[in-house]
Design a protein around this motif. Structure first.
Motif, PDB file in Angstrom:
ATOM      1  N   SER A 187     -49.221   3.323 -23.990  1.00 13.64           N
ATOM      2  CA  SER A 187     -49.586   3.997 -22.802  1.00 13.64           C
ATOM      3  C   SER A 187     -49.996   3.295 -21.696  1.00 13.64           C
ATOM      4  N   LEU A 188     -51.230   3.964 -21.024  1.00 13.48           N
ATOM      5  CA  LEU A 188     -51.561   3.291 -19.801  1.00 13.48           C
ATOM      6  C   LEU A 188     -52.664   1.990 -20.408  1.00 13.48           C
ATOM      7  N   ALA A 189     -53.270   2.186 -21.440  1.00 13.15           N
ATOM      8  CA  ALA A 189     -54.176   1.275 -21.913  1.00 13.15           C
ATOM      9  C   ALA A 189     -53.476  -0.072 -22.129  1.00 13.15           C
ATOM     10  N   LEU A 190     -52.141  -0.180 -22.109  1.00 16.67           N
ATOM     11  CA  LEU A 190     -51.493  -1.423 -22.172  1.00 16.67           C
ATOM     12  C   LEU A 190     -50.947  -2.062 -21.233  1.00 16.67           C
ATOM     13  N   VAL A 191     -51.056  -1.258 -19.836  1.00 14.69           N
ATOM     14  CA  VAL A 191     -50.741  -1.877 -18.627  1.00 14.69           C
ATOM     15  C   VAL A 191     -51.615  -1.732 -17.596  1.00 14.69           C
TER      16      VAL A 191
ATOM     17  N   TYR B 141     -44.719  -3.169 -17.734  1.00 16.13           N
ATOM     18  CA  TYR B 141     -44.220  -2.580 -19.339  1.00 16.13           C
ATOM     19  C   TYR B 141     -43.573  -3.702 -19.740  1.00 16.13           C
ATOM     20  N   ALA B 142     -44.376  -4.717 -20.426  1.00 16.99           N
ATOM     21  CA  ALA B 142     -43.618  -5.723 -21.059  1.00 16.99           C
ATOM     22  C   ALA B 142     -43.110  -5.806 -22.718  1.00 16.99           C
TER      23      ALA B 142
ATOM     24  N   ASP C 292     -38.228   7.147 -20.406  1.00 18.67           N
ATOM     25  CA  ASP C 292     -38.717   5.969 -20.295  1.00 18.67           C
ATOM     26  C   ASP C 292     -37.675   4.821 -20.216  1.00 18.67           C
ATOM     27  N   LEU C 293     -36.912   4.944 -21.052  1.00 21.96           N
ATOM     28  CA  LEU C 293     -35.928   3.928 -21.231  1.00 21.96           C
ATOM     29  C   LEU C 293     -35.245   3.817 -20.047  1.00 21.96           C
TER      30      LEU C 293
ATOM     31  N   ASN D  14     -44.949   4.960 -23.036  1.00 20.72           N
ATOM     32  CA  ASN D  14     -45.340   6.262 -22.211  1.00 20.72           C
ATOM     33  C   ASN D  14     -45.415   5.953 -20.835  1.00 20.72           C
ATOM     34  N   VAL D  15     -44.096   5.672 -19.989  1.00 18.94           N
ATOM     35  CA  VAL D  15     -44.084   5.099 -18.833  1.00 18.94           C
ATOM     36  C   VAL D  15     -44.782   6.013 -17.748  1.00 18.94           C
TER      37      VAL D  15
END
Length: 299
Positions: A126-130, A167-168, A185-186, A156-157
């Motif tokens: 989710s947002l924690a990774l981006v 989003y890597a 998301d896809l 979780n785009v």
């Protein structure tokens, strides 16, 4: 025990009235939703989050009753707020108030030490990774956990808060054993590309299990290139908020209950993956029958 790393978000649902708008605030945030659903399903779960001391932070703590918060950070920054409107199908569209909020301020020190002791799986995304500045810390932590525990990622785009390049997913597949995302998301990440080809590329990058959820059309399960479809139960939909997060919880709960978590999913075959996704689709359907990101009280 399953550890979940990520954000809590206050979901404010707007109701228009003759004299203006009223906001009904419910606890949300993809990772927090998954943690709460895992606890409701009976899986021991630890939440690694940065919880503000504001009124929304109090709401999050109440919602996460039954979740281990011993390694959650007491954050001085405010909580993240999302204002949501629902369309005629119960799907939410969000506007975020997220600058300088608690969820993105991770430091290496906050994720050091025994935070994963006893865990068989780490779920994040989710947002924690981006979201900077903490995204690099979260990604490095998840990458370091790979091999020690099963790693699950849900992108979780949120296009309003992060670009496609943020989003890597291909890089994340280098440490992720499970990748769960929606068909929306896809389409954002790989517009117009065949889902089978994208899944195969993500398998080649390292992800063993890829699940693409498709709302009322069910889900596609792809295990190292072998694929199956699962249906979605028909329910009376109140809204679809948190359905994907509930699906992830159901998937991990089922896999954990069969002793399949803790490594790189080497013991998982397609038949078992399909059963896990079928159970998860049932959990997601239940989430659609109540307002907000929750499961029915009589679960």
């Amino acid at each position: 025990m399953i550890a979940v790393l990520g954000e809590c978000v206050a979901d404010a649902f707007a109701d228009r009235r003759a004299d203006g708008l009223t906001l009904r605030v419910l606890p949300g945030g993809g990772p927090a939703n998954t943690a709460a659903a895992l606890a409701r399903l009976g899986t021991p779960v630890r939440f690694l989050g940065r919880l503000s001391g504001d009124v929304f932070g109090e709401l999050f703590r109440e919602r996460l009753a039954g979740v281990d918060l011993s390694y959650a950070v007491e954050a001085s920054e405010p909580s993240t707020l999302a204002v949501a409107g629902l369309d005629e199908d119960g799907r939410a569209r969000y506007g975020f108030h997220a600058e300088g909020t608690a969820d993105w301020q991770w430091t290496e020190r906050e994720l050091a030490g025994p935070v994963l002791d006893g865990a068989r799986c780490l779920h994040t995304g989710s947002l924690a990774l981006v979201r900077p500045p903490g995204r690099d810390v979260v990604e490095a932590f998840a990458a370091a956990a790979a091999g020690r525990v099963t790693v699950s990622v849900d992108p979780n785009v949120r296009p309003s808060l992060a670009t496609r390049e943020a989003y890597a997913v291909e890089r994340w597949c280098g440490f992720a054993d499970v990748l769960r995302l929606s068909d929306e998301d896809l389409e954002f990440l790989r517009p117009g590309e065949p889902v089978e080809r994208v899944c195969d590329e993500w398998h080649a990058a390292g992800a063993r299990l890829v699940v693409v959820t498709k709302g009322p059309a069910g889900a596609l399960v792809s295990l190292a290139g072998a694929r199956a479809e699962v249906p979605a139960p028909a329910v009376d939909v109140v809204d679809t908020v948190g359905a994907g997060d509930a699906f992830t919880a159901g998937l991990l709960h089922w896999l954990d209950g069969r002793g399949l978590l803790g490594g790189r999913l080497g013991g998982l075959d397609l038949a078992a993956a399909r059963k896990a996704a079928t159970f998860a689709a049932g959990v997601a359907a239940l989430a659609c029958t109540v307002p907000g990101a929750d499961l029915p009280a009589d679960l």
